[in-house]
Design a protein around this motif. Sequence first.
Motif, mmCIF file in Angstrom:
data_model
loop_
_atom_site.group_PDB
_atom_site.id
_atom_site.type_symbol
_atom_site.label_atom_id
_atom_site.label_comp_id
_atom_site.label_asym_id
_atom_site.label_seq_id
_atom_site.Cartn_x
_atom_site.Cartn_y
_atom_site.Cartn_z
ATOM 1 N N HIS A 21 0.843 -1.206 0.000
ATOM 2 C CA HIS A 21 0.000 0.000 0.000
ATOM 3 C C HIS A 21 0.874 1.251 0.000
ATOM 4 N N ASP A 58 -7.472 -1.576 8.956
ATOM 5 C CA ASP A 58 -6.915 -1.268 7.632
ATOM 6 C C ASP A 58 -5.418 -1.549 7.522
ATOM 7 N N TYR A 104 -7.124 -6.134 4.794
ATOM 8 C CA TYR A 104 -6.125 -6.335 3.734
ATOM 9 C C TYR A 104 -5.120 -7.379 4.212
ATOM 10 N N THR A 146 -4.824 -6.782 -4.133
ATOM 11 C CA THR A 146 -5.578 -5.941 -3.210
ATOM 12 C C THR A 146 -7.027 -5.915 -3.680
ATOM 13 N N CYS A 168 -10.934 -4.564 -3.077
ATOM 14 C CA CYS A 168 -11.713 -3.503 -2.450
ATOM 15 C C CYS A 168 -12.690 -4.140 -1.440
ATOM 16 N N CYS A 206 -11.120 3.067 -5.038
ATOM 17 C CA CYS A 206 -11.472 1.993 -5.959
ATOM 18 C C CYS A 206 -12.130 2.605 -7.201
ATOM 19 N N ILE A 258 -9.206 3.396 -0.448
ATOM 20 C CA ILE A 258 -8.309 2.310 -0.035
ATOM 21 C C ILE A 258 -7.136 2.970 0.692
#
Lengths: 733, 373
Positions: B105, B281, B320, B334, B336, B361, B368
């Motif tokens: 990320h 997250d 995630y 990854t 959504c 997304c 995200i």
Amino acid sequence: MPILPASHTGRLDLKRRLPPFVLGFLSLALQIVLLREFFVHFQGNEMTYGLLLASWLFWGGLGSLLAHRLKVSSGRLSNLFCLVLILSPACLAGLRLSRLALGILPTELTGPSAMSAFALALTLLVSFPLGLLFVSAVRARGGDAAFVYSMESLGAAAGGLAVHFLLVPHLSNWQVAGLVGLAAWTAVFFFGSGKPHVWLRAGAALAPVLLFFGDAPTQRLFWKPLALVATRDTPYGKLQVVGAGSEVTLYVNAVPVFSSGDAAEAEEAVHFALLQRPRPENVLLLGGGAGGGIEEALKHPGGILDYVELDPEIIRLSERILPPEKTAVFLNPRVSIHYRDGRAYLAETPKRYDAILLNLPEPSTAQLNRYYTLEFFQSAARRLAPDGVLSFRIPSSEIYISPARARYLASLRSTLSAVFPETAVVPGTSNIFLASRAPLSLDAEALSREGERRGLRTTYVRRELLEDRLNPMRVEFLRRSIDAEPARINTDLVPLCYYYANTMWAAHFSGPESRLLEFLSRAPRGPLVGLPLILGLLVFLFLRLRASRRTALLAPLALLGFSGIAVEVFVVLRFQTLYGAAYGSVALLLAFFMAGLGIGSRLSRSPIRASRKGLLLCQAALTAFPGLAVLFLPFRAPKIVLFLALFLYGAAGGAFFVQANRLTILKEKDHGTGYGLDLLGSFLGAAAVSTVFLPLAGLMPTALLLLGLNLIAFLFLSSLPERSSSRTALSRP
Amino acid sequence: MKRRTFFQTAAGAGLALGTNAAPLLTHLDAFSDPGRLSHVEARHYVKLPDREIECRLCPRNCRLGDKERGYCGVRENVGGVYHTLVYAKVCALNNDPIEKKPFFHFLPGTSALSLATAGCNVNCKFCQNWEISQVRPEQVRNIDLPPRDAADLALRHRSPSIAYTYSEPVVFFEYMMDTAAVSRSRGLRNVVVTGGYINPEPLAELLRAVDAVKVDLKGFNEKFYAEYVRGRLGPVLEAIKLIARSRTWLEIVYLVIPGLNDDRDEIRRMSRWLVREAGPDVPLHFSRFHPMYLMKNLPSTPLSTLESARSVALSEGLRYVYIGNVPGHEAENTVCPSCGRVVIRRVGFQVKDNELQSGRCRFCRHPIPGVWT
């Protein structure tokens, strides 16, 4: 001094002959079992053997030397036998289960220091009492050390053969120890002199039972927290299948050969080479087929695959533990499986291959090193098509190449380059070496495109990873890292890479031993061989000037032990390089040596006077062996010559042992001295020759060293004044 | 230094440099010869009587007499003054895809100039880089790479970030801090790949200087840390909490070793703790163990174990959760959490598709979390 009356057990005279024979039989059988277990426990190699053997010989020698002080008498013979039988399971269990007490994981790497400590502690339990036993047996024979030595050697010869050819193929190591223990117990109980203490007798009877039935549970305990699924002892090693989650891993001698769900190693071993040529029709895969090597090779369309596997049990076990879709490849019509030594196969096959995929562990043992030498590469080159490719993989580091690793990789690369004009090395956590007479490519795009054209479905050797792995700068820097270190060629006669691999192993630990190995790996060969020679010269000079005649006559026994073990290792190594895997033959070779010892010492027991001349004659024969080795090493000696050489060397050694003892053993306290010196010399030989001299200096300089040392001993003995010796109790038939 | 000389030097040092060779080759002259160890005064220590010092950088808090080194082997008390011996002494240097760290990320599809010095403040039996982490700096070949030169190299290499990685960056704290300051001033990002074994005060300082931290959480019980890592779990958890509360991006890697730290209950407890302390997250990577170092003969992690761990973590609310070291696995992507579509598709270290637009997304506009530009 007690002297046994003549036989009471019939013509075979078992009461007289059996104890030393059983001693030899038991001693070698336990030694073999412990060596095999130790080898497995420490994922070992010949250095591991050397360490354990040296410790074994050290304690045996010390036991013999201290027997007099410990007041070992003939009456203790049966008790000592029982003690050995009781301590042998303790020794084996101590080895297997000690990791639980020490907080070590199953198969966790152990350093040379810890391994030496283990070896010394474990062999103390068994070998020290065996050393005492020898002296006790001598005293039971009225001081006739020569007789005991002779019978012990013959027992050892028989023990080696029985264990290797009759027991190991059918039983586990522990069961072998149990059965041999039971046989020894029976022999001692029925034919031994003097009844052992009742508790000792009971304990000795119980020990084989524990070994027989304790094997499987202790193996399961060893592998916790992983689950042991299946286990087999084969003549080639210990196979163990270990389960983790939904997958199984096959271990050979505690080294993982493959995991059922991880194709990384098989993909690497196969595809980098096969993608080099547009249509690899004839492929030879040496090892690792059950772990996915065959499956990966068959992904390339068309063509046939010859797969060479040494141990048929690996395939049989794989068929049991792997899902049917994985083992179906064994029956694929494109595949032929040959159960034999890969090197021997390659030397004899008339076929030509487009690719030879060497899929074996790195050369961490002398046995494996045979597949990474100049001679092997030459043999492979002869069997390759003009543009054929040879490949193998070596564990490495992706981010940093240490000087020690660079030296190791450089040796492999330069050995390849001596045979093949084109070589390439793939960077990564494994380095894949490629060699050919035609150009090779490490172009990620070209290889990826070729793989896609063939419709390869792979996980690790694929475009998305190749672009990073084969980045030109990575390739270039690996090449330059290797180039930065001087390269020496790895040959059958100088098995360097085996030493370098061990230096890498020692580098895992921060002790002084890793620095010592590293230092020695840089040492020039001249001083490596020259210094021990000078040291030997000084010792003999000192003895000549200062020592008593008795000491002077005994001292060469230490050299006999040193040379004896060196010659054994020397011949075994040469035999392996010439004739392929020699597992059974190793036992046979050693049996010839022991039989030589037994017969030589037996013949030398004739009731004629022992003399310095006789000793000189034996020493001359012992000197001749390394001399002949120097002359004939470059030639391919027929098998029978090697067997005979060991037998004759053994005979000369046995005769020397008896002569020296007869000239020097006059008192009871001397009974263990000669044997002790012999074993201590062997200890030095096992520790130094097999671990440092042979791999680093090579066979020829080691033969020269042995020749030099034995010549010095000859000159030393011939310089001693002649003096008649009296016949002693030793010479009594 | 001539380029040829550098090559010989760097090759001797075993350095491997990664992608985009051309710019790198033209600017290699920036390097100097491999030299002696550095003697730059360390930070985060206190002086004690009799020329003793106490290091306050990591939870070991080594108390050292004159001429003694800390557990890490790269920091030494020289007459009552604590020195770092590895300032700008780089022994491993690559240009890696950032996905290789792994950061999923954080600037996906870019490369990071990755560097390390020798030394580490723990001793994991499964270390992947033991040849540089478990040795003293004089046992490896180093090259001098001052902070400014590191930044230069990253810029010329078109890497938007510098990664302090491979060994344990905490032990070269001073060099990392100075390099981060220089490179940030020149528009570069800084990411740290660490075991998280660091005291709160230096960590707070570090978090102000860098943009992302990946913590290797090696297990979730103190016994595992004591036996296999030679450290303590408590300080690592404290570090994760501190990072999660900062503005620095955090990702967690959990290397799953069969039989040792793959217990489902333990993974459940760890996931719950992460949700509570770092939020749902935070990306969590379950990496496949490949046998290494002292554990080189253990089996690698079964795929089913990794998948099971992932399903536990997802069920505990983490959004995630990835599987690492299994190229081509769908859990490299990854997804959504709102619409269930794949927003970044990866294979190995490559980003094949990126469907994010301004961090959202493309299909449902769900944000995200991450550092995307």
